[in-house]
Design a protein around this motif. Structure first.
Motif, PDB file in Angstrom:
ATOM      1  N   MET A 157       0.821  -1.203   0.000  1.00 62.22           N
ATOM      2  CA  MET A 157       0.000   0.000   0.000  1.00 62.22           C
ATOM      3  C   MET A 157       0.863   1.264   0.000  1.00 62.22           C
ATOM      4  N   THR A 158       1.989   1.210   0.699  1.00 65.16           N
ATOM      5  CA  THR A 158       2.892   2.356   0.714  1.00 65.16           C
ATOM      6  C   THR A 158       3.406   2.664  -0.682  1.00 65.16           C
ATOM      7  N   VAL A 159       3.764   1.623  -1.421  1.00 64.86           N
ATOM      8  CA  VAL A 159       4.203   1.829  -2.795  1.00 64.86           C
ATOM      9  C   VAL A 159       3.089   2.487  -3.612  1.00 64.86           C
ATOM     10  N   LEU A 160       1.853   1.956  -3.521  1.00 70.49           N
ATOM     11  CA  LEU A 160       0.744   2.533  -4.282  1.00 70.49           C
ATOM     12  C   LEU A 160       0.513   3.996  -3.913  1.00 70.49           C
ATOM     13  N   ALA A 161       0.684   4.325  -2.655  1.00 71.91           N
ATOM     14  CA  ALA A 161       0.351   5.666  -2.183  1.00 71.91           C
ATOM     15  C   ALA A 161       1.441   6.689  -2.452  1.00 71.91           C
ATOM     16  N   THR A 162       2.659   6.240  -2.808  1.00 73.86           N
ATOM     17  CA  THR A 162       3.763   7.202  -2.873  1.00 73.86           C
ATOM     18  C   THR A 162       4.492   7.260  -4.208  1.00 73.86           C
ATOM     19  N   VAL A 163       4.221   6.346  -5.143  1.00 70.91           N
ATOM     20  CA  VAL A 163       4.885   6.426  -6.447  1.00 70.91           C
ATOM     21  C   VAL A 163       3.989   7.172  -7.434  1.00 70.91           C
ATOM     22  N   ARG A 164       4.466   7.316  -8.673  1.00 69.92           N
ATOM     23  CA  ARG A 164       3.689   8.026  -9.699  1.00 69.92           C
ATOM     24  C   ARG A 164       2.440   7.232 -10.055  1.00 69.92           C
ATOM     25  N   GLY A 165       1.428   7.915 -10.567  1.00 68.64           N
ATOM     26  CA  GLY A 165       0.234   7.244 -11.033  1.00 68.64           C
ATOM     27  C   GLY A 165      -0.977   7.436 -10.140  1.00 68.64           C
ATOM     28  N   ILE A 166      -2.034   6.710 -10.488  1.00 67.18           N
ATOM     29  CA  ILE A 166      -3.330   6.787  -9.800  1.00 67.18           C
ATOM     30  C   ILE A 166      -3.551   5.481  -9.059  1.00 67.18           C
ATOM     31  N   PRO A 167      -3.464   5.465  -7.741  1.00 65.88           N
ATOM     32  CA  PRO A 167      -3.611   4.200  -7.009  1.00 65.88           C
ATOM     33  C   PRO A 167      -5.048   3.692  -7.012  1.00 65.88           C
ATOM     34  N   GLN A 168      -5.175   2.374  -7.133  1.00 64.84           N
ATOM     35  CA  GLN A 168      -6.487   1.708  -7.090  1.00 64.84           C
ATOM     36  C   GLN A 168      -6.483   0.649  -5.999  1.00 64.84           C
ATOM     37  N   LEU A 169      -7.490   0.707  -5.137  1.00 62.50           N
ATOM     38  CA  LEU A 169      -7.665  -0.247  -4.041  1.00 62.50           C
ATOM     39  C   LEU A 169      -8.877  -1.112  -4.335  1.00 62.50           C
ATOM     40  N   TYR A 170      -8.760  -2.404  -4.095  1.00 58.87           N
ATOM     41  CA  TYR A 170      -9.857  -3.336  -4.328  1.00 58.87           C
ATOM     42  C   TYR A 170     -10.657  -3.507  -3.041  1.00 58.87           C
ATOM     43  N   TYR A 171     -11.982  -3.398  -3.164  1.00 56.95           N
ATOM     44  CA  TYR A 171     -12.844  -3.373  -1.979  1.00 56.95           C
ATOM     45  C   TYR A 171     -12.522  -4.517  -1.011  1.00 56.95           C
ATOM     46  N   GLY A 172     -12.496  -4.177   0.273  1.00 55.78           N
ATOM     47  CA  GLY A 172     -12.306  -5.182   1.315  1.00 55.78           C
ATOM     48  C   GLY A 172     -10.871  -5.445   1.704  1.00 55.78           C
ATOM     49  N   SER A 173      -9.928  -5.126   0.847  1.00 57.23           N
ATOM     50  CA  SER A 173      -8.530  -5.339   1.221  1.00 57.23           C
ATOM     51  C   SER A 173      -8.160  -4.471   2.409  1.00 57.23           C
ATOM     52  N   GLU A 174      -8.820  -3.328   2.508  1.00 55.28           N
ATOM     53  CA  GLU A 174      -8.534  -2.409   3.612  1.00 55.28           C
ATOM     54  C   GLU A 174      -8.994  -2.935   4.963  1.00 55.28           C
ATOM     55  N   ILE A 175      -9.692  -4.076   4.973  1.00 53.48           N
ATOM     56  CA  ILE A 175     -10.039  -4.723   6.251  1.00 53.48           C
ATOM     57  C   ILE A 175      -9.457  -6.137   6.305  1.00 53.48           C
ATOM     58  N   GLY A 176      -8.532  -6.429   5.393  1.00 55.75           N
ATOM     59  CA  GLY A 176      -7.844  -7.718   5.421  1.00 55.75           C
ATOM     60  C   GLY A 176      -8.520  -8.833   4.655  1.00 55.75           C
ATOM     61  N   MET A 177      -9.527  -8.531   3.828  1.00 56.48           N
ATOM     62  CA  MET A 177     -10.181  -9.579   3.061  1.00 56.48           C
ATOM     63  C   MET A 177      -9.179 -10.287   2.156  1.00 56.48           C
ATOM     64  N   ALA A 178      -9.284 -11.609   2.101  1.00 58.52           N
ATOM     65  CA  ALA A 178      -8.431 -12.421   1.252  1.00 58.52           C
ATOM     66  C   ALA A 178      -9.314 -13.219   0.299  1.00 58.52           C
TER      67      ALA A 178
END
Length: 625
Positions: free
Chosen positions: A467-488
């Motif tokens: 997530m740190t890489v997605l939030a700090t490098v170039r581009g538009i970060p995309q998060l997939y629903y539920g990963s933010e609560i640990g869904m696998a």
């Protein structure tokens, strides 16, 4: 996109039956109009020519005129007498209602009302998603059930069955609207929902990529009005709605597949032919013509007829459908499914037509390729594609090589010339190939891949690094629903396992992760980190548009800087299983006269003048002072 599913083989003799139907259809019954598409249009568009499709028994046998001074510039008839394509000139015509009049040789008359509506103010200059956004990807059927009354519909074949992993589970637009504040709290500023238009397949329709009516929201999700209301509610929160658009194919249950406007509306072979998925043939100077044809014209699966973008009628239909949705629902962008499976010239025309109408409108294409050069070929103004005199006009591409690296790197505890954190460095070292690296969608998972938490065994340290890489490098970060609560979810168990229901989206769920008090301690740890990280990113122009300098990894640690004239961010990743001491003299060109750095997550301050100690499998995001 991965939609290969175990459905009965139904293509056999399909084209032959359609062709016979077209040639031997009776022409004796009176005309009637059953479909008009677009159902209405808008005045003041950049391209004044509007192609109206009218469908009804024997409609092509009639002569057509229009009232209120509307000029008809072309009437196109095909081998199917039940379709007629009427082109009108809307230039110098304001918002108005008028009537198409159809007259036969037998003096029979038929009329059809039509409307040109007023556009929203400054509609053409609408803003779109960009690198200042974080995009939240969700599958509506699996996110939240906000309206139990639409779970099953008489007009659609597949009914509600939450007990079936691959069935319809009842999630809908109302469920998204009710949880917009939650999505915003994660740090998201845009939502990409998988398709919402009607998919009337008898099974596995929940992903909605086999659309049966592209002017109608699937009634199990809600109505067209609900979709427009979703956009309005998002705009109240300064959020953006991105539609998942499919140019390559429809579903076998699409109403036109029962009776094609023309044989050339779709791609076809003498017998069912599936795409070879080898899209490299498009730019491969050594490729055979038959391989190219199968790659572009072959069907994705037997239940998804391949649309023929070489046919001007089909292409115009798709261009207008896309623009109609932008105007009607007040959309903020498109994500285009299987972008480079379509005819290259046709898809470029489709894209340019939209961006000509909306100069600021962003479109990101799914270009699932295995190298940066292959992906860069498909971004607008690519110098690589220019060698072959091609321009896709596609503003943004999905960064699949970063995805490939990010799903392996954090399990490689020992760094080397090619392994470990070096994979990330090597990926970014090829950024010179892209016309615009800041306008790329970056991600570590989506609805077609293994869940990132599954890949890394729910090791939250590795999740935080990704997530740190997605939030700090170039581009538009995309998060997939539920990963933010640990869904696998394990893709090896089938697509349903990576598309599980969000806990709390259904009445009676034992765990409601939409609210703080409903989350388990483990879910809270994931959520709190993700929320803090991406909410911090919202206001950081240095991340949105700043430059990047990175340093060759040493001992499986990676250091890079994001900077502009006002601010410098130092990012450190320790991918090893040992605590590392990183000497900072090497970074003088970016460290400059800064003395300290405050970590974004822990809020601890570090002395950066000599060395920085970083824990195993951890990150530091330092705002330098």
């Amino acid at each position: 996109m991965n939609k290969i599913i175990n459905l009965p083989f139904i293509f056999r003799s399909f084209i032959k039956k359609i062709t016979l139907f077209l040639f031997f259809m009776s022409l004796t019954l009176h005309a009637q109009i059953d479909k008009v598409e677009p159902p209405f249009w808008y005045a003041g568009m950049q391209n004044p020519e509007l192609q109206v499709l009218l469908y009804g028994k024997d409609i092509a046998q009639y002569q057509v005129t229009a009232s209120n001074g509307i000029k008809i510039t072309n009437v196109k008839r095909t081998e199917n007498p039940n379709y007629i394509f009427v082109t009108i000139d809307t230039k110098k015509v304001g918002a108005t209602d008028f009537v198409f009049t159809f007259k036969s040789n037998k003096k029979e008359t038929l009329t059809q009302k039509y409307s040109l509506k007023k556009r929203r103010e400054k509609s053409a200059q609408r803003k779109s998603f960009d690198s200042s956004d974080m995009m939240y990807l969700l599958m509506p059927d699996r996110f939240a059930n906000g309206n139990r009354n639409n779970d099953s519909q008489n007009s659609t074949q597949e009914k509600y069955n939450r007990d079936l992993p691959g069935g319809r589970h009842g999630g809908d637009i109302e469920g998204i609207i009710k949880n917009l504040d939650y999505i915003s709290s994660v740090g998201a500023t845009a939502i990409w929902s998988t398709p919402l238009c009607e998919d009337n397949d008898a099974a596995y329709s929940y992903h909605t990529y086999g659309q049966s009516d592209v002017y109608k929201i699937d009634p199990r999700y809600g109505t067209n009005e609900d979709y427009a209301r979703l956009a309005a509610e998002m705009h109240k929160r300064d959020m953006k709605l991105v539609m998942d658009y499919v140019t390559n194919h429809w579903g076998i249950e699409h109403w036109m597949m029962k009776e094609l406007p023309t044989k050339e509306w779709i791609n076809h072979f003498d017998s069912y032919t599936q795409t070879n998925h080898k899209r490299t043939v498009i730019h491969d100077t050594n490729a055979s013509e038959i391989d190219k044809k199968i790659a572009i014209d072959g069907w994705f699966v037997p239940t998804m007829p391949d649309l023929n973008l070489k046919n001007p009628l089909t292409l115009k239909y798709l261009i207008q459908n896309a623009i109609w949705w932008i105007e009607y629902a007040d959309l903020d962008g498109f994500r285009v499914d299987t972008y480079n499976y379509s005819d290259p010239k046709g898809i470029a025309t489709w894209t340019k037509s939209i961006t000509d109408e909306y100069p600021n409108f962003n479109i990101v294409g799914e270009v699932w390729m295995q190298s940066q050069a292959q992906m860069a070929y498909w971004q607008k103004d690519s110098k690589i594609a220019a060698i072959q005199n091609y321009n896709s006009y596609l503003p943004s591409v999905m960064d699949f090589t970063l995805y490939e690296a990010a799903t392996k790197v954090f399990s490689e505890d020992e760094g080397s010339w090619e392994k470990g954190i070096m994979k990330l460095y090597d990926n970014f070292s090829n950024d010179f190939l892209y016309p615009n690296t800041n306008n790329m969608l970056i991600f570590v998972e989506n609805h077609d891949t293994n869940r990132i938490n599954q890949t890394y065994g729910n090791d939250i340290r590795k999740y935080k690094m990704a997530m740190t890489v997605l939030a700090t490098v170039r581009g538009i970060p995309q998060l997939y629903y539920g990963s933010e609560i640990g869904m696998a979810g394990d893709k090896n168990k089938g697509d349903a396992d990576i598309r599980q229901d969000f806990p709390g989206g259904w009445e009676g769920d034992p765990n409601n992760a939409f609210v703080k008090e409903g989350r388990t301690p483990g879910q809270s740890e994931y959520f709190d980190f993700t929320s803090k990280l991406f909410n911090w990113r919202k206001a950081k122009k240095v991340i949105h548009s700043g430059k990047m300098t990175h340093y060759i990894p040493e001992n499986n640690t990676y250091v890079y800087f994001r900077y502009n004239a006002e601010e410098t961010i130092m990012v450190l990743l320790n991918n090893s299983n040992e605590t590392k001491t990183i000497k900072t003299d090497r970074f003088k060109e970016n460290r400059k006269n800064f003395k300290t750095g405050k970590d974004v997550i822990s809020e601890l301050t570090f002395d950066i003048t000599n060395e920085i100690i970083i824990e195993p499998k951890s990150v530091l995001i330092l705002e330098l002072k």
